[in-house]
Design an enzyme around this catalytic site. Structure first.
Site, short mmCIF file in Angstrom:
data_model
loop_
_atom_site.label_atom_id
_atom_site.label_comp_id
_atom_site.label_asym_id
_atom_site.label_seq_id
_atom_site.Cartn_x
_atom_site.Cartn_y
_atom_site.Cartn_z
N ARG A 21 0.83 -1.21 0.00
CA ARG A 21 0.00 0.00 0.00
C ARG A 21 0.87 1.26 0.00
O ARG A 21 0.57 2.24 -0.66
CB ARG A 21 -0.92 -0.01 1.22
CG ARG A 21 -2.13 0.87 1.06
CD ARG A 21 -3.15 0.68 2.17
NE ARG A 21 -3.21 -0.68 2.64
CZ ARG A 21 -3.16 -1.03 3.93
NH1 ARG A 21 -3.03 -0.13 4.85
NH2 ARG A 21 -3.23 -2.30 4.28
N GLU A 32 6.18 -18.43 2.64
CA GLU A 32 5.72 -19.09 3.87
C GLU A 32 6.02 -20.59 3.74
O GLU A 32 5.66 -21.21 2.75
CB GLU A 32 4.22 -18.83 4.07
CG GLU A 32 3.51 -19.73 5.06
CD GLU A 32 4.10 -19.74 6.48
OE1 GLU A 32 4.36 -18.66 7.03
OE2 GLU A 32 4.29 -20.85 7.02
N SER A 38 -1.91 -16.22 7.03
CA SER A 38 -2.96 -15.41 7.64
C SER A 38 -3.98 -16.27 8.40
O SER A 38 -5.15 -16.35 8.03
CB SER A 38 -3.64 -14.61 6.52
OG SER A 38 -4.52 -13.68 7.05
N CYS A 42 -4.86 -17.65 17.46
CA CYS A 42 -5.38 -17.27 18.79
C CYS A 42 -6.75 -17.88 19.06
O CYS A 42 -7.15 -18.03 20.21
CB CYS A 42 -5.48 -15.75 18.92
SG CYS A 42 -4.00 -14.90 18.43
N TYR A 61 -7.08 -14.74 5.32
CA TYR A 61 -6.85 -14.48 3.90
C TYR A 61 -6.23 -15.72 3.27
O TYR A 61 -5.27 -16.26 3.81
CB TYR A 61 -5.87 -13.33 3.70
CG TYR A 61 -6.48 -11.96 3.83
CD1 TYR A 61 -7.07 -11.33 2.74
CD2 TYR A 61 -6.46 -11.29 5.05
CE1 TYR A 61 -7.63 -10.07 2.87
CE2 TYR A 61 -7.02 -10.03 5.19
CZ TYR A 61 -7.61 -9.43 4.09
OH TYR A 61 -8.17 -8.18 4.21
N ASP A 284 6.96 -12.02 16.62
CA ASP A 284 7.53 -12.81 17.73
C ASP A 284 9.02 -13.10 17.58
O ASP A 284 9.65 -13.53 18.55
CB ASP A 284 6.80 -14.15 17.83
CG ASP A 284 5.40 -14.03 18.38
OD1 ASP A 284 4.95 -12.90 18.64
OD2 ASP A 284 4.75 -15.08 18.56
N ALA A 302 -0.26 -11.43 19.16
CA ALA A 302 -0.67 -11.14 17.79
C ALA A 302 -0.83 -9.63 17.56
O ALA A 302 -0.56 -9.13 16.47
CB ALA A 302 -1.98 -11.86 17.49
N TYR A 427 -22.16 6.87 32.62
CA TYR A 427 -23.00 6.21 33.63
C TYR A 427 -24.21 5.69 32.90
O TYR A 427 -25.07 6.46 32.47
CB TYR A 427 -23.39 7.22 34.73
CG TYR A 427 -24.46 6.71 35.66
CD1 TYR A 427 -24.48 5.37 36.06
CD2 TYR A 427 -25.44 7.55 36.15
CE1 TYR A 427 -25.45 4.88 36.91
CE2 TYR A 427 -26.44 7.09 37.01
CZ TYR A 427 -26.44 5.75 37.38
OH TYR A 427 -27.41 5.28 38.22
C1 FAD Z 1 -2.96 -21.00 21.12
C2 FAD Z 1 -2.51 -19.58 21.00
C3 FAD Z 1 -3.36 -18.56 21.40
C4 FAD Z 1 -2.95 -17.23 21.29
N1 FAD Z 1 -3.82 -16.25 21.70
C5 FAD Z 1 -3.47 -14.95 21.56
C6 FAD Z 1 -4.38 -13.92 21.93
O1 FAD Z 1 -5.48 -14.18 22.40
N2 FAD Z 1 -3.99 -12.62 21.75
C7 FAD Z 1 -2.76 -12.30 21.23
O2 FAD Z 1 -2.46 -11.11 21.06
N3 FAD Z 1 -1.87 -13.27 20.87
C8 FAD Z 1 -2.20 -14.58 21.02
N4 FAD Z 1 -1.32 -15.56 20.65
C9 FAD Z 1 0.04 -15.20 20.15
C10 FAD Z 1 0.03 -14.89 18.67
O3 FAD Z 1 -0.62 -15.89 17.98
C11 FAD Z 1 1.46 -14.72 18.17
O4 FAD Z 1 2.09 -13.70 18.90
C12 FAD Z 1 1.47 -14.38 16.68
O5 FAD Z 1 0.97 -15.44 15.92
C13 FAD Z 1 2.88 -14.06 16.20
O6 FAD Z 1 2.86 -13.82 14.85
P1 FAD Z 1 4.17 -13.87 13.96
O7 FAD Z 1 3.71 -13.62 12.56
O8 FAD Z 1 5.22 -13.01 14.54
O9 FAD Z 1 4.74 -15.35 14.10
P2 FAD Z 1 4.12 -16.77 13.87
O10 FAD Z 1 2.69 -16.75 14.16
O11 FAD Z 1 4.98 -17.72 14.62
O12 FAD Z 1 4.32 -17.01 12.32
C14 FAD Z 1 5.57 -17.17 11.74
C15 FAD Z 1 5.41 -17.82 10.38
O13 FAD Z 1 6.67 -17.83 9.73
C16 FAD Z 1 6.84 -19.06 9.04
N5 FAD Z 1 8.28 -19.28 8.91
C17 FAD Z 1 9.19 -19.37 9.92
N6 FAD Z 1 10.44 -19.54 9.42
C18 FAD Z 1 10.31 -19.55 8.07
C19 FAD Z 1 11.25 -19.68 7.00
N7 FAD Z 1 12.54 -19.83 7.25
N8 FAD Z 1 10.77 -19.64 5.73
C20 FAD Z 1 9.43 -19.48 5.50
N9 FAD Z 1 8.51 -19.36 6.47
C21 FAD Z 1 8.94 -19.38 7.74
C22 FAD Z 1 6.14 -20.08 9.95
O14 FAD Z 1 5.78 -21.22 9.21
C23 FAD Z 1 4.96 -19.28 10.47
O15 FAD Z 1 3.81 -19.45 9.69
C24 FAD Z 1 -1.69 -16.92 20.74
C25 FAD Z 1 -0.83 -17.95 20.34
C26 FAD Z 1 -1.23 -19.26 20.46
C27 FAD Z 1 -0.30 -20.35 19.99
#
Ligand code: FAD
Length: 450
Positions: A21, A32, A38, A42, A61, A284, A302, A427
């Site tokens: 964008r 990925e 996507s 959570c 998505y 993360d 997230a 209120y």
């Molecule tokens: C059960 C559960 C419940 C949760 N509930 C909440 C909530 O209620 N509220 C909240 O804010 N957060 C929650 N979280 C945390 C939140 O889901 C994570 O903080 C968030 O998903 C992080 O996103 P991310 O994209 O940084 O990493 P990730 O979600 O870990 O995604 C990383 C992606 O990168 C890909 N990848 C990694 N290395 C490579 C590579 N070398 N080449 C290609 N692809 C690669 C992986 O396959 C993965 O799909 C929860 C997590 C879990 C597990």
């Protein structure tokens, strides 16, 4: 200009969409490793527990929608093996074709996330031992629940994923034993809140084994684990879930020579730029700065993944926006209890050398005349000398989670409890009382500083 994004769960799609964008001329490619992008990880505990009926609806998505609506060239089943910063290339392996190619980038965004932490003991890969960190984990647990109809689950861990899965497994009729390290579950909260969580878990039939360390798994029938051996006894299990936190997945960044932090996450500046100019990181896999203490930390949420992804995406395509640090805002439902925490807790204040004071009040979240009115506990932590709000815990059957956002904004802006006591609240008898619990707590806090 070509912008390459690695990782497609939360931070990656957010970064890619923002990059496309910000610079409509840019070519944005997202790689990925798994087959899904996507995804609402959570929400998975609610699918496992049956309160959300369809796992497939957690795909927010599809790759096709990201291409058509966001102009992102998504390549699933592609694993990034290596970054070569000197050539501005990344080596990507097509996992279907079993072929690697070197892809050029002008800007690269790492959104590789975190791995569930492992116990590192024998039989952790047994067919009935799971963790929950990806879509494939979710599907594996769902399949096991469906086909093997386990009766007894042992959950190892005391954080929010352990809480949510305990609720899910109880909803499926399983007996649940929760083995955790501390005296109380939920180590990121104040002890009073943790006591409330413990009580709620026990009230809902979860057997808590506190101060326990897992020592081993004893194999049972059909290549499954039959018992979990801990320092506090041995527990029978048809299903074991380990939920002992996450570790930043930063090996790609580390092997490319990017600067890493003390917690094993990628270090970035406040524009989400790593130690290599053209490489950004989000989610993360990164370390973040705590807006209250100024200290670095890791925090897997997230909300933060999407926000840092957004910032990395805009800056990678020529923007100049900043991330102002994190006021931790975390909420969880533990059976019938809403639990929210914002800012820092008293142990963090002590270790940051902040002289802090706290108040804790219980007040109705709506007019007490309503038969469904419930009491809410609000606990404020503030600087003793100035009254600056540092953190808060809110717990109750209703009204905790959404009120936490107000306190998060107050902390972000350095407000004092005196300023919080001036808050104009609605209120509205069926929803809020004349004196909102936030105001009552702030008024009590003011008495302690004056
Ligand atoms: C059960 C559960 C419940 C949760 N509930 C909440 C909530 O209620 N509220 C909240 O804010 N957060 C929650 N979280 C945390 C939140 O889901 C994570 O903080 C968030 O998903 C992080 O996103 P991310 O994209 O940084 O990493 P990730 O979600 O870990 O995604 C990383 C992606 O990168 C890909 N990848 C990694 N290395 C490579 C590579 N070398 N080449 C290609 N692809 C690669 C992986 O396959 C993965 O799909 C929860 C997590 C879990 C597990």
């Amino acid at each position: 200009m070509r912008i390459v994004v690695i990782g497609g769960l939360a931070a990656g799609p957010s970064a890619a969409a923002k990059a496309a964008r910000t610079n409509p001329q840019a070519d944005v490619i997202l790689f990925e490793a798994s087959e899904t992008v996507s995804y609402g990880i959570c929400e998975t505990p609610y699918v496992l527990g049956g309160s959300l009926p369809s796992e497939e609806k957690l795909v927010i998505y599809t790759p096709e929608r990201l291409r058509d609506e966001k102009r992102i060239d998504v390549r699933v089943g592609h694993f990034a093996e290596r970054i070569i910063p000197s050539r501005k290339t990344v080596v990507v392996r097509d996992l279907h074709a079993q072929r690697s190619e070197e892809v050029k980038y002008d800007a690269l965004i790492l959104a590789t996330g975190a791995h569930p932490r492992r116990l590192g003991i024998p039989h952790e890969d047994a067919r009935n031992v799971f963790c929950l960190g990806s879509r494939s984990d979710t599907l594996a647990i769902a399949r096991y629940l469906e086909t093997e109809t386990p009766k007894q689950a042992v959950i190892v861990g005391g954080g929010y994923v352990a809480m949510e899965t305990a609720e899910a497994f109880r909803a499926r009729g399983l007996a649940v034993t929760l083995v955790h390290r501390g005296r109380l579950p939920m180590p990121g909260l104040e002890d009073e809140t943790r006591e409330a969580v413990r009580w709620e878990l026990e009230r809902n039939g979860v057997v808590l084994i506190p101060d326990a360390e897992v020592e081993g798994f004893v194999p049972g029938k059909n290549s499954a684990v039959g018992h979990v051996v801990t320092t506090k006894g041995t527990f029978e299990a048809d299903l074991v879930l380990t939920a002992i936190g996450v570790v930043p997945n930063a090996s790609l960044a580390k092997s490319a020579g990017l600067r890493m932090g003390a917690y094993g996450g990628i270090l970035t500046n406040n524009r989400q730029q790593t130690s290599a100019d053209a490489i950004y990181a989000a989610g993360d896999c990164c370390e973040l700065v705590n807006a209250v203490t100024g200290e670095r930390m890791v925090l897997a949420l997230a909300t933060l993944a999407s926000r840092t992804g957004w910032i990395a995406g805009e800056n990678a395509s020529g923007g100049r926006i900043k991330f102002e640090g994190v006021v931790r805002a975390m909420g969880v439902r533990v059976f019938g209890l809403q639990v929210a925490a914002v800012g820092i807790h008293s142990r963090e204040a002590a270790s940051a050398g902040i002289a802090a004071e706290s108040v804790s009040i219980h007040a109705y979240e709506k007019i007490a005349l309503f038969p469904d009115a419930q009491k809410l506990n609000v606990r404020l932590l503030f600087e003793r000398r100035t009254g600056r709000l540092l953190g808060a815990n809110l717990t109750g059957p209703a009204g905790a989670i959404l009120r936490a956002a107000t306190l998060s904004l107050a902390i972000r802006n350095g407000l004092t409890v005196r300023q919080l006591a001036d808050l104009d609240c609605c209120y509205t008898p069926p929803f809020t009382p004349l004196w909102d619990p936030l105001l009552i707590a702030a008024q009590q806090a003011v008495k302690k500083i004056s």
